[in-house]
Motif scaffolding. Sequence first.
Motif, short mmCIF file in Angstrom:
data_model
loop_
_atom_site.label_atom_id
_atom_site.label_comp_id
_atom_site.label_asym_id
_atom_site.label_seq_id
_atom_site.Cartn_x
_atom_site.Cartn_y
_atom_site.Cartn_z
N GLN A 1 -24.66 3.91 77.11
CA GLN A 1 -24.01 2.61 77.32
C GLN A 1 -22.73 2.50 76.52
N MET A 2 -22.72 3.05 75.31
CA MET A 2 -21.50 3.00 74.50
C MET A 2 -20.40 3.86 75.13
N VAL A 3 -20.76 4.98 75.71
CA VAL A 3 -19.78 5.79 76.44
C VAL A 3 -19.17 4.96 77.57
N THR A 4 -20.01 4.21 78.26
CA THR A 4 -19.52 3.36 79.34
C THR A 4 -18.65 2.23 78.81
N ALA A 5 -19.04 1.65 77.68
CA ALA A 5 -18.23 0.57 77.10
C ALA A 5 -16.83 1.08 76.77
N ILE A 6 -16.72 2.28 76.22
CA ILE A 6 -15.41 2.86 75.92
C ILE A 6 -14.64 3.10 77.21
N ALA A 7 -15.33 3.61 78.23
CA ALA A 7 -14.67 3.86 79.51
C ALA A 7 -14.15 2.56 80.13
N LEU A 8 -14.95 1.51 80.09
CA LEU A 8 -14.53 0.23 80.64
C LEU A 8 -13.36 -0.34 79.82
N ALA A 9 -13.42 -0.19 78.51
CA ALA A 9 -12.33 -0.68 77.67
C ALA A 9 -11.03 0.05 78.00
N GLU B 1 -17.05 10.15 81.73
CA GLU B 1 -17.38 10.88 80.52
C GLU B 1 -16.12 11.21 79.72
N GLU B 2 -15.04 11.52 80.40
CA GLU B 2 -13.78 11.86 79.72
C GLU B 2 -12.75 10.76 79.94
N ALA B 3 -13.18 9.52 79.71
CA ALA B 3 -12.29 8.38 79.93
C ALA B 3 -11.06 8.44 79.04
N LEU B 4 -11.17 9.06 77.88
CA LEU B 4 -10.04 9.15 76.96
C LEU B 4 -9.13 10.32 77.30
N GLU B 5 -9.67 11.54 77.29
CA GLU B 5 -8.85 12.73 77.40
C GLU B 5 -8.80 13.35 78.79
N GLY B 6 -9.45 12.74 79.78
CA GLY B 6 -9.47 13.29 81.13
C GLY B 6 -8.07 13.36 81.75
#
Length: 470
Positions: free
Chosen positions: A177-185, A229-234
């Motif tokens: 869920q935290m991975v998803t929260a970062i992705a949504l942010a 999964e790679e919302a930051l560096e994708g």
Amino acid sequence: MPDSLSRQLARWVVNLDARDLPPAVIDKMQTSLLHATVVSIIGAGTHHGKAAVDLALGEESSPGGATILANGGRATRCGAAFANSKLMHATNQADSYRMLTHPGPCVIPAALASAQLGVSTGAELITAMAAGYEVESRIAGDFIASTQARGFRSSPIFGTLGAAVATGKLLGLTEDQMVTAIALACTFTAGTNEGPRSGGREMMFHEPQSTRSGIMAALLAREDVRGSEEALEGPAGFYNAFTGNNRGELSYVFTGPDKVDFAPVTEGLGSRWELLHTVIKMYPTAGYNCPVIELMSDIRRAHDFNVDDIEKITVDMNWLETLYPSPEFPNPSRGQAIVGSTHYFTAYVAVNGSYPPLRTRIDPGEDEQTATAENHDAVLRLMHKVETVGHQDRRAFAPRITIEVAGGTAYRGEYQGTELEWGLDEEVNRLRPLFPLIDWPDARLEDIVLAARRVWSAADVNELLGAATP
């Protein structure tokens, strides 16, 4: 294949325990919490602060909701956090990381609202704040200047992620869920530099809206939506969008190389605390002016010279501090000798010996009549003798000031960039002399200090909220 940045960060946040926080980190979070709470009371007297409170109560009033500081009204989680964020940033005295991000107005309101509604302990609040500050600071890091060069304002862009992490920690999100929260942010964040570039004031509501967006990211993550999964560096992720690529190639940097890798974003989590480099802004002006004000105050205390004898003042700064908000989109007025510029604040302190922390906020180019103060004419004359020089090998917040006076004598002072990274005791020492000037009972302000000192062992956040509401 190594785990994604989001996965590594999420795992650390979810497993972070209050007992893992070093005393210096606890102290730093208490410092920012105290500063933000007192500044919110000052901000409540501003037009923008009042507008945010009125909006939150008018649109999202909720008797069982979270508390709006300095007002006492209740609103939804997002509504109260929006208003409190605005109060904490209305006077431009929020804390700062690397000059261009302000984690406090995003992380603290989100964490306060969730801690109150979730009846969290003070230690849980501080732990969530630390998680939000640390993740935001690490993701921002060396990438801040490149984000500015893309036309985005770094503070709300990275602040949304800090708010999401702090909220998610208090909500008890799982790792997925935290991975998803970062992705949504990453998806929800926004904020452009056209306002800072041209003098528009829409940036006054950047942090409040980012706070709301971060909270929503964490709340929606509980719905078990699968985030990238790679919302930051994708290839099409956060860094590509907000820095121009996902290869660590930087368009601008404060100092150092223009090519970095992503390893430092997650290296040493829990042992190297980037949040300790957060600085406190005591003065209602752009962050890069604050160390200039402090250093000039130091020089005036150390040397006795006649201001009329000054022939020239040179302020050496980091080059990006002289080209705000970015070399790509500089605001020309900030580099000129006008009211509200670095030249002005340098001259003001040289003439008067200090700068009033509670003075009304003055931005470059504003009407001189709004800036009238003691020895105003002398300040205006002297500011035209001030020259600012940008250097690519100087750290941010590390000015050097040279004052040349008639007869060939020169007075100098220099900062290393860490002087404003103070802790709770120094913050209290700075705030107490201001208490008689703040529109709040002195005793209640002392109660806020006491609550901030005791928050780590508090059963909830009610003592702090009670001292900061009517």
